[in-house]
Design a protein around this motif. Structure first.
Motif, PDB file in Angstrom:
ATOM      1  N   ALA A 142       1.248  24.864  34.583  1.00 17.21           N
ATOM      2  CA  ALA A 142       2.683  24.946  34.888  1.00 17.21           C
ATOM      3  C   ALA A 142       3.458  23.841  34.173  1.00 17.21           C
ATOM      4  O   ALA A 142       4.530  24.081  33.614  1.00 17.21           O
ATOM      5  CB  ALA A 142       2.901  24.865  36.401  1.00 17.21           C
ATOM      6  N   VAL A 143       2.909  22.614  34.162  1.00 16.54           N
ATOM      7  CA  VAL A 143       3.585  21.520  33.461  1.00 16.54           C
ATOM      8  C   VAL A 143       3.568  21.792  31.955  1.00 16.54           C
ATOM      9  O   VAL A 143       4.566  21.558  31.265  1.00 16.54           O
ATOM     10  CB  VAL A 143       2.943  20.152  33.797  1.00 16.54           C
ATOM     11  CG1 VAL A 143       3.464  19.057  32.880  1.00 16.54           C
ATOM     12  CG2 VAL A 143       3.234  19.787  35.249  1.00 16.54           C
ATOM     13  N   ASN A 144       2.459  22.317  31.449  1.00 21.23           N
ATOM     14  CA  ASN A 144       2.423  22.657  30.021  1.00 21.23           C
ATOM     15  C   ASN A 144       3.487  23.684  29.664  1.00 21.23           C
ATOM     16  O   ASN A 144       4.125  23.587  28.621  1.00 21.23           O
ATOM     17  CB  ASN A 144       1.033  23.173  29.625  1.00 21.23           C
ATOM     18  CG  ASN A 144       0.065  22.022  29.406  1.00 21.23           C
ATOM     19  OD1 ASN A 144       0.479  20.910  29.077  1.00 21.23           O
ATOM     20  ND2 ASN A 144      -1.212  22.290  29.592  1.00 21.23           N
ATOM     21  N   ALA A 145       3.681  24.663  30.544  1.00 20.47           N
ATOM     22  CA  ALA A 145       4.717  25.671  30.285  1.00 20.47           C
ATOM     23  C   ALA A 145       6.095  25.023  30.229  1.00 20.47           C
ATOM     24  O   ALA A 145       6.924  25.375  29.376  1.00 20.47           O
ATOM     25  CB  ALA A 145       4.672  26.751  31.364  1.00 20.47           C
ATOM     26  N   LEU A 146       6.342  24.043  31.124  1.00 23.73           N
ATOM     27  CA  LEU A 146       7.628  23.334  31.097  1.00 23.73           C
ATOM     28  C   LEU A 146       7.788  22.530  29.809  1.00 23.73           C
ATOM     29  O   LEU A 146       8.868  22.475  29.222  1.00 23.73           O
ATOM     30  CB  LEU A 146       7.752  22.408  32.314  1.00 23.73           C
ATOM     31  CG  LEU A 146       7.893  23.083  33.676  1.00 23.73           C
ATOM     32  CD1 LEU A 146       7.839  22.051  34.787  1.00 23.73           C
ATOM     33  CD2 LEU A 146       9.183  23.883  33.752  1.00 23.73           C
ATOM     34  N   LEU A 147       6.680  21.906  29.367  1.00 17.57           N
ATOM     35  CA  LEU A 147       6.741  21.120  28.128  1.00 17.57           C
ATOM     36  C   LEU A 147       7.041  22.016  26.928  1.00 17.57           C
ATOM     37  O   LEU A 147       7.832  21.656  26.054  1.00 17.57           O
ATOM     38  CB  LEU A 147       5.415  20.375  27.902  1.00 17.57           C
ATOM     39  CG  LEU A 147       5.145  19.202  28.850  1.00 17.57           C
ATOM     40  CD1 LEU A 147       3.697  18.733  28.735  1.00 17.57           C
ATOM     41  CD2 LEU A 147       6.093  18.048  28.571  1.00 17.57           C
ATOM     42  N   VAL A 148       6.415  23.187  26.888  1.00 18.66           N
ATOM     43  CA  VAL A 148       6.665  24.128  25.792  1.00 18.66           C
ATOM     44  C   VAL A 148       8.124  24.577  25.820  1.00 18.66           C
ATOM     45  O   VAL A 148       8.813  24.570  24.801  1.00 18.66           O
ATOM     46  CB  VAL A 148       5.722  25.354  25.896  1.00 18.66           C
ATOM     47  CG1 VAL A 148       6.170  26.471  24.966  1.00 18.66           C
ATOM     48  CG2 VAL A 148       4.295  24.942  25.577  1.00 18.66           C
ATOM     49  N   GLU A 149       8.608  24.918  27.027  1.00 20.63           N
ATOM     50  CA  GLU A 149       9.977  25.405  27.148  1.00 20.63           C
ATOM     51  C   GLU A 149      10.991  24.330  26.760  1.00 20.63           C
ATOM     52  O   GLU A 149      12.025  24.618  26.167  1.00 20.63           O
ATOM     53  CB  GLU A 149      10.226  25.884  28.578  1.00 20.63           C
ATOM     54  CG  GLU A 149      11.516  26.667  28.710  1.00 20.63           C
ATOM     55  CD  GLU A 149      11.805  27.032  30.166  1.00 20.63           C
ATOM     56  OE1 GLU A 149      10.860  27.287  30.921  1.00 20.63           O
ATOM     57  OE2 GLU A 149      12.997  27.035  30.526  1.00 20.63           O
ATOM     58  N   ALA A 150      10.661  23.070  27.089  1.00 20.22           N
ATOM     59  CA  ALA A 150      11.596  21.983  26.812  1.00 20.22           C
ATOM     60  C   ALA A 150      11.520  21.519  25.357  1.00 20.22           C
ATOM     61  O   ALA A 150      12.373  20.755  24.920  1.00 20.22           O
ATOM     62  CB  ALA A 150      11.316  20.806  27.747  1.00 20.22           C
ATOM     63  N   THR A 151      10.498  21.979  24.633  1.00 15.68           N
ATOM     64  CA  THR A 151      10.278  21.589  23.231  1.00 15.68           C
ATOM     65  C   THR A 151      10.563  20.095  23.010  1.00 15.68           C
ATOM     66  O   THR A 151      11.394  19.714  22.198  1.00 15.68           O
ATOM     67  CB  THR A 151      11.156  22.406  22.251  1.00 15.68           C
ATOM     68  OG1 THR A 151      12.537  22.182  22.568  1.00 15.68           O
ATOM     69  CG2 THR A 151      10.848  23.875  22.316  1.00 15.68           C
ATOM     70  N   ILE A 152       9.852  19.264  23.787  1.00 14.04           N
ATOM     71  CA  ILE A 152      10.131  17.831  23.677  1.00 14.04           C
ATOM     72  C   ILE A 152       9.624  17.265  22.352  1.00 14.04           C
ATOM     73  O   ILE A 152       8.654  17.754  21.777  1.00 14.04           O
ATOM     74  CB  ILE A 152       9.542  17.023  24.854  1.00 14.04           C
ATOM     75  CG1 ILE A 152       8.019  17.032  24.821  1.00 14.04           C
ATOM     76  CG2 ILE A 152      10.063  17.536  26.176  1.00 14.04           C
ATOM     77  CD1 ILE A 152       7.437  16.032  25.777  1.00 14.04           C
ATOM     78  N   ARG A 153      10.355  16.264  21.868  1.00 17.18           N
ATOM     79  CA  ARG A 153       9.963  15.524  20.671  1.00 17.18           C
ATOM     80  C   ARG A 153      10.047  14.035  21.007  1.00 17.18           C
ATOM     81  O   ARG A 153      11.057  13.389  20.738  1.00 17.18           O
ATOM     82  CB  ARG A 153      10.871  15.886  19.500  1.00 17.18           C
ATOM     83  CG  ARG A 153      10.544  17.261  18.914  1.00 17.18           C
ATOM     84  CD  ARG A 153      11.498  17.609  17.804  1.00 17.18           C
ATOM     85  NE  ARG A 153      12.798  17.958  18.351  1.00 17.18           N
ATOM     86  CZ  ARG A 153      13.963  17.682  17.764  1.00 17.18           C
ATOM     87  NH1 ARG A 153      13.990  17.063  16.618  1.00 17.18           N
ATOM     88  NH2 ARG A 153      15.097  18.042  18.320  1.00 17.18           N
ATOM     89  N   PRO A 154       9.001  13.497  21.638  1.00 16.71           N
ATOM     90  CA  PRO A 154       9.066  12.127  22.123  1.00 16.71           C
ATOM     91  C   PRO A 154       9.204  11.113  20.989  1.00 16.71           C
ATOM     92  O   PRO A 154       8.580  11.254  19.949  1.00 16.71           O
ATOM     93  CB  PRO A 154       7.728  11.915  22.840  1.00 16.71           C
ATOM     94  CG  PRO A 154       7.138  13.271  22.999  1.00 16.71           C
ATOM     95  CD  PRO A 154       7.706  14.124  21.921  1.00 16.71           C
ATOM     96  N   ARG A 155      10.045  10.115  21.223  1.00 15.66           N
ATOM     97  CA  ARG A 155      10.211   9.007  20.284  1.00 15.66           C
ATOM     98  C   ARG A 155      10.282   7.713  21.080  1.00 15.66           C
ATOM     99  O   ARG A 155      10.954   7.678  22.118  1.00 15.66           O
ATOM    100  CB  ARG A 155      11.521   9.139  19.497  1.00 15.66           C
ATOM    101  CG  ARG A 155      11.582  10.327  18.574  1.00 15.66           C
ATOM    102  CD  ARG A 155      10.798  10.053  17.288  1.00 15.66           C
ATOM    103  NE  ARG A 155      10.920  11.165  16.363  1.00 15.66           N
ATOM    104  CZ  ARG A 155      10.210  12.295  16.434  1.00 15.66           C
ATOM    105  NH1 ARG A 155       9.332  12.467  17.402  1.00 15.66           N
ATOM    106  NH2 ARG A 155      10.379  13.245  15.544  1.00 15.66           N
TER     107      ARG A 155
END
Ligand SMILES: [Zn+2]
Ligand SMILES: [Zn+2]
Length: 120
Positions: free
Chosen positions: A17-30
């Motif tokens: 479920a958290v992975n699905a949120l990460l995919v949906e949010a398309t995060i690009r951490p900096r």
């Protein structure tokens, strides 16, 4: 699907479920150090719109809690009339209610149900 984030009985479900949120949010951490702060993560550039940033911070934050503190820190209020999701930031990690108010309501109900013996 996202409801599984707050079901600590289902560890694999929490991860997916958290992975699905990460995919949906398309995060690009900096890593950033603006305003002379300690180095910290931004999950999206500041130019991203507000909704995207909220999604990114939520997904990233849940991933940190899950990976560093453990899935038991993500739960739902055990007061049956509530079931609101919470992140347990308590020291001992034994939180069961979304707020102290729900905990107090439940304690009063338990107390009252013990008192409800038949009167003469
Ligand atoms: Zn910042
Ligand atoms: Zn509650």
């Amino acid at each position: 699907m996202q409801a599984r984030v707050f079901d600590p009985q289902d560890s694999a479900g929490q991860c997916s479920a958290v992975n699905a949120l990460l995919v949906e949010a398309t995060i690009r951490p900096r890593v950033t150090t603006h305003d002379s702060l300690q180095p910290h993560l931004h999950f999206l550039p500041d130019s991203a719109d507000a909704l995207s940033r909220v999604k990114a911070v939520t997904a990233g934050g849940l991933a940190f809690v899950l990976c560093w503190e453990g899935g038991s820190r993500l739960g739902r209020c055990t007061r049956s009339a509530c079931s609101r999701a919470y992140v347990d930031t308590s020291r001992n990690g034994r939180r069961r209610y979304c707020t102290a108010r729900c905990g107090n309501t439940e304690a009063v109900m338990r107390h009252r149900s013990r008192q409800s013996y038949p009167k003469p």
